[in-house]
Design a protein around this motif. Structure first.
Motif, PDB file in Angstrom:
ATOM      1  N   UNK A  49      13.213  -2.482   4.202  1.00 23.93           N
ATOM      2  CA  UNK A  49      12.016  -2.252   5.008  1.00 23.93           C
ATOM      3  C   UNK A  49      11.080  -1.260   4.338  1.00 23.93           C
ATOM      4  N   UNK A  50      11.646  -0.221   3.735  1.00 25.01           N
ATOM      5  CA  UNK A  50      10.819   0.765   3.041  1.00 25.01           C
ATOM      6  C   UNK A  50      10.117   0.134   1.847  1.00 25.01           C
ATOM      7  N   UNK A  51      10.829  -0.705   1.114  1.00 23.56           N
ATOM      8  CA  UNK A  51      10.246  -1.356  -0.060  1.00 23.56           C
ATOM      9  C   UNK A  51       9.171  -2.354   0.338  1.00 23.56           C
ATOM     10  N   UNK A  52       9.298  -2.939   1.519  1.00 25.27           N
ATOM     11  CA  UNK A  52       8.293  -3.896   1.996  1.00 25.27           C
ATOM     12  C   UNK A  52       7.009  -3.203   2.440  1.00 25.27           C
ATOM     13  N   UNK A  53       7.083  -1.879   2.649  1.00 21.75           N
ATOM     14  CA  UNK A  53       5.912  -1.113   3.057  1.00 21.75           C
ATOM     15  C   UNK A  53       5.129  -0.683   1.816  1.00 21.75           C
ATOM     16  N   UNK A  54       3.865  -1.062   1.729  1.00 21.00           N
ATOM     17  CA  UNK A  54       3.059  -0.808   0.528  1.00 21.00           C
ATOM     18  C   UNK A  54       3.025   0.676   0.153  1.00 21.00           C
ATOM     19  N   UNK A  55       2.805   1.517   1.130  1.00 22.38           N
ATOM     20  CA  UNK A  55       2.668   2.962   0.874  1.00 22.38           C
ATOM     21  C   UNK A  55       3.971   3.530   0.294  1.00 22.38           C
ATOM     22  N   UNK A  56       5.078   3.204   0.929  1.00 22.05           N
ATOM     23  CA  UNK A  56       6.364   3.714   0.429  1.00 22.05           C
ATOM     24  C   UNK A  56       6.712   3.112  -0.931  1.00 22.05           C
ATOM     25  N   UNK A  57       6.527   1.798  -1.060  1.00 21.96           N
ATOM     26  CA  UNK A  57       6.884   1.144  -2.326  1.00 21.96           C
ATOM     27  C   UNK A  57       6.091   1.722  -3.491  1.00 21.96           C
ATOM     28  N   UNK A  58       4.792   1.898  -3.306  1.00 26.53           N
ATOM     29  CA  UNK A  58       3.951   2.440  -4.374  1.00 26.53           C
ATOM     30  C   UNK A  58       4.346   3.874  -4.713  1.00 26.53           C
ATOM     31  N   UNK A  59       4.732   4.636  -3.700  1.00 31.43           N
ATOM     32  CA  UNK A  59       5.124   6.031  -3.928  1.00 31.43           C
ATOM     33  C   UNK A  59       6.452   6.112  -4.670  1.00 31.43           C
ATOM     34  N   UNK A  60       7.414   5.279  -4.268  1.00 32.24           N
ATOM     35  CA  UNK A  60       8.729   5.287  -4.922  1.00 32.24           C
ATOM     36  C   UNK A  60       8.648   4.917  -6.399  1.00 32.24           C
ATOM     37  N   UNK A  61       7.610   4.156  -6.756  1.00 32.05           N
ATOM     38  CA  UNK A  61       7.483   3.671  -8.133  1.00 32.05           C
ATOM     39  C   UNK A  61       6.887   4.714  -9.084  1.00 32.05           C
ATOM     40  N   UNK A  62       6.434   5.849  -8.537  1.00 35.25           N
ATOM     41  CA  UNK A  62       5.785   6.869  -9.363  1.00 35.25           C
ATOM     42  C   UNK A  62       6.819   7.748 -10.060  1.00 35.25           C
ATOM     43  N   UNK A  63       6.692   7.878 -11.373  1.00 39.48           N
ATOM     44  CA  UNK A  63       7.574   8.801 -12.099  1.00 39.48           C
ATOM     45  C   UNK A  63       7.097  10.239 -11.954  1.00 39.48           C
ATOM     46  N   UNK A  64       5.775  10.409 -11.907  1.00 36.97           N
ATOM     47  CA  UNK A  64       5.166  11.717 -11.678  1.00 36.97           C
ATOM     48  C   UNK A  64       3.940  11.529 -10.795  1.00 36.97           C
ATOM     49  N   UNK A  65       3.576  12.577 -10.075  1.00 38.84           N
ATOM     50  CA  UNK A  65       2.382  12.484  -9.236  1.00 38.84           C
ATOM     51  C   UNK A  65       1.857  13.877  -8.910  1.00 38.84           C
ATOM     52  N   UNK A  66       0.536  14.052  -8.931  1.00 37.76           N
ATOM     53  CA  UNK A  66      -0.057  15.341  -8.548  1.00 37.76           C
ATOM     54  C   UNK A  66      -0.255  15.418  -7.038  1.00 37.76           C
ATOM     55  N   UNK A  67      -0.051  16.579  -6.470  1.00 35.48           N
ATOM     56  CA  UNK A  67      -0.402  16.835  -5.076  1.00 35.48           C
ATOM     57  C   UNK A  67      -1.110  18.185  -5.016  1.00 35.48           C
ATOM     58  N   UNK A  68      -1.771  18.445  -3.891  1.00 32.00           N
ATOM     59  CA  UNK A  68      -2.494  19.705  -3.717  1.00 32.00           C
ATOM     60  C   UNK A  68      -1.972  20.445  -2.497  1.00 32.00           C
ATOM     61  N   UNK A  69      -1.559  21.703  -2.695  1.00 28.58           N
ATOM     62  CA  UNK A  69      -1.109  22.562  -1.611  1.00 28.58           C
ATOM     63  C   UNK A  69      -1.881  23.872  -1.677  1.00 28.58           C
ATOM     64  N   UNK A  70      -2.563  24.220  -0.588  1.00 29.14           N
ATOM     65  CA  UNK A  70      -3.343  25.462  -0.522  1.00 29.14           C
ATOM     66  C   UNK A  70      -4.246  25.593  -1.763  1.00 29.14           C
ATOM     67  N   UNK A  71      -4.928  24.504  -2.083  1.00 28.62           N
ATOM     68  CA  UNK A  71      -5.875  24.451  -3.211  1.00 28.62           C
ATOM     69  C   UNK A  71      -5.205  24.571  -4.578  1.00 28.62           C
ATOM     70  N   UNK A  72      -3.884  24.465  -4.613  1.00 23.93           N
ATOM     71  CA  UNK A  72      -3.162  24.511  -5.891  1.00 23.93           C
ATOM     72  C   UNK A  72      -2.654  23.115  -6.225  1.00 23.93           C
ATOM     73  N   UNK A  73      -2.883  22.712  -7.476  1.00 22.82           N
ATOM     74  CA  UNK A  73      -2.427  21.402  -7.915  1.00 22.82           C
ATOM     75  C   UNK A  73      -1.014  21.508  -8.471  1.00 22.82           C
TER      76      UNK A  73
END
Length: 438
Positions: A197-221
């Motif tokens: 079910x998680x893999x069938x969900x576009x958002x989860x599937x695309x996220x699981x496939x990322x080896x690295x990813x940037x996020x922002x917390x309190x204006x810090x990358x």
């Protein structure tokens, strides 16, 4: 005498020469069979529970104690992420909460932000999803629980409701991040359904496939790295890791090779530290087995698979409706992946027919269904029904009918004979009276 002995010896030699190729062929077949059996030998893994499932067909390919209750650790977050994706958008702003800040490492707050995150801070929902599935942040799971359901207790109710909807009936979820609770458990099979079910969900599937990813917390990358260490290798295209002392090493993944996707789950493997590759090696082993696995014959062509109750009338369209039990046989081999689940749950059922027994005398082909857990397919069969079976089933009716018809015919003939005799007597009486008048 010598000539007879020579002839016998020649005959024996000739016979042996005829049979020796068959013996060699038999030996070759035995050798081939051993080779095939060796190729299909079960993988040697450390994990106490494991399963692989064909993503498209739902067939269980490999199973090791897949229905036993196990602690899932952070593989729980696949379900948490699914609930996030079903209630929020990627661009939504989520509030960092008090219970999120209270979570131990590994958490975004402690491991990246040095405990500077504060309740009320805003975080992008997509960044929370990445923190959940890539880094496996314990605090991100509570951000989701609090923002989606108000608190973790209410969220656990949503988790269990969703699990039941997916067919994960032998699971119970307490915490959104999978940290240990004795009443927080699943099975390898249930987790495979959640993974699907998680893999069938576009958002989860695309996220699981990322080896690295940037996020922002309190204006810090921040750059997050996926803790699925074999992502992109050997066919691993996405999944979720997990470990606690009680759960051991856990891994739920989806592999793809040559266009075919297989779901894999290992639970209670060895996990000494974060660099321990045992659970990943276990996963590769069961996937290698599953991609090379050949189906075996479950039932053979011509084998009986039970009886069918068929309705009919003794005189085709006349008479009382009766039912006759007729044997049903396969007209094809039915193959399956041999494992404990399929061995226990496989069955072949008759789909029923509107045709009468008389119709089936001329067209005996019928449709059957092979089914096992979470999978079914149509197979072909035939009903073993003969004209003699119907005669035998109605012998008393037919004999009674013949007797009644014979009686009726006899009575009709007697009546006709009596009528003819009466007419003849009348004629003789008339002639006699006429002669007397003369």
């Amino acid at each position: 005498m010598n000539k007879k002995l020579i002839l016998k010896a020649l005959a024996l030699t000739f016979s042996l020469s005829l049979f020796s190729p068959l013996t060699m062929a038999s030996s070759a077949e035995t050798s081939k069979s051993k080779t095939e059996t060796s190729a299909q030998s079960l993988p040697n893994i450390v994990a106490e529970s494991a399963i692989t499932v064909d993503l498209e067909t739902g067939e269980v390919i490999y199973s090791k104690d897949a229905d036993s209750k196990r602690y899932p650790a952070s593989t729980t977050k696949l379900l948490t992420g699914l609930l996030l994706s079903e209630s929020k958008q990627k661009t939504d702003q989520l509030e960092y909460t008090k219970t999120a800040k209270e979570q131990p490492e590994y958490s975004l707050n402690l491991n990246y932000m040095h405990n500077t995150m504060q309740p009320g801070d805003k975080v992008l929902a997509d960044d929370i999803m990445k923190g959940l599935l890539l880094f496996s942040g314990n605090d991100t799971a509570y951000v989701i629980a609090d923002n989606v359901a108000g608190d973790s207790k209410s969220f656990s109710e949503l988790m269990n409701k969703k699990a039941k909807e997916l067919g994960a009936n032998n699971s119970n979820f307490i915490t959104p991040n999978g940290l240990h609770d004795p009443n927080h458990y699943t099975t390898a099979y249930d987790l495979s359904l959640i993974t699907k079910a998680a893999f069938a969900n576009d958002w989860e599937r695309d996220t699981m496939a990322l080896e690295k990813a940037p996020i922002t917390l309190k204006n810090s990358k921040i750059i997050l790295e996926n803790r699925n260490l074999t992502l992109g290798k050997n066919g691993n295209i996405g999944g979720k890791t997990g470990t606690t002392n009680e759960a051991g090493g856990c891994l739920a993944t989806v592999y793809e090779r040559d266009g075919r996707k297989i779901i894999g789950v290992v639970l209670k493997s060895r996990q000494i530290d974060n660099a321990d590759m045992t659970k990943f090696n276990d996963m590769d082993a069961i996937m290698n087995y599953s991609y090379s696995a050949n189906k075996e014959i479950y039932k053979s062509n011509g084998e009986s698979v039970g009886t069918a109750e068929v309705k009919y009338k003794p005189f085709v369209v006349l008479g009382p409706t009766k039912t006759i039990a007729v044997p049903v046989k396969l007209t094809q081999d039915v193959n399956y992946y041999k494992n404990d689940i399929n061995d226990e749950e496989s069955k072949i059922t008759f789909n029923g027919t509107d045709s009468s027994a008389w119709d089936l005398l001329f067209n005996k082909n019928t449709k059957l269904t092979y089914s096992t857990r979470n999978h079914n397919e149509e197979v072909t069969g035939t009903v073993a029904l003969s004209f003699g079976d119907l005669i035998k089933d109605n012998l008393l009716i037919y004999i009674s009918t013949i007797v009644i018809l014979a009686i009726i015919i006899t009575l009709v003939l007697l009546i006709k004979n009596m009528a003819a005799n009466s007419r003849r007597r009348k004629k003789r009486s008339y002639y006699n009276r006429s002669n007397r008048r003369r």
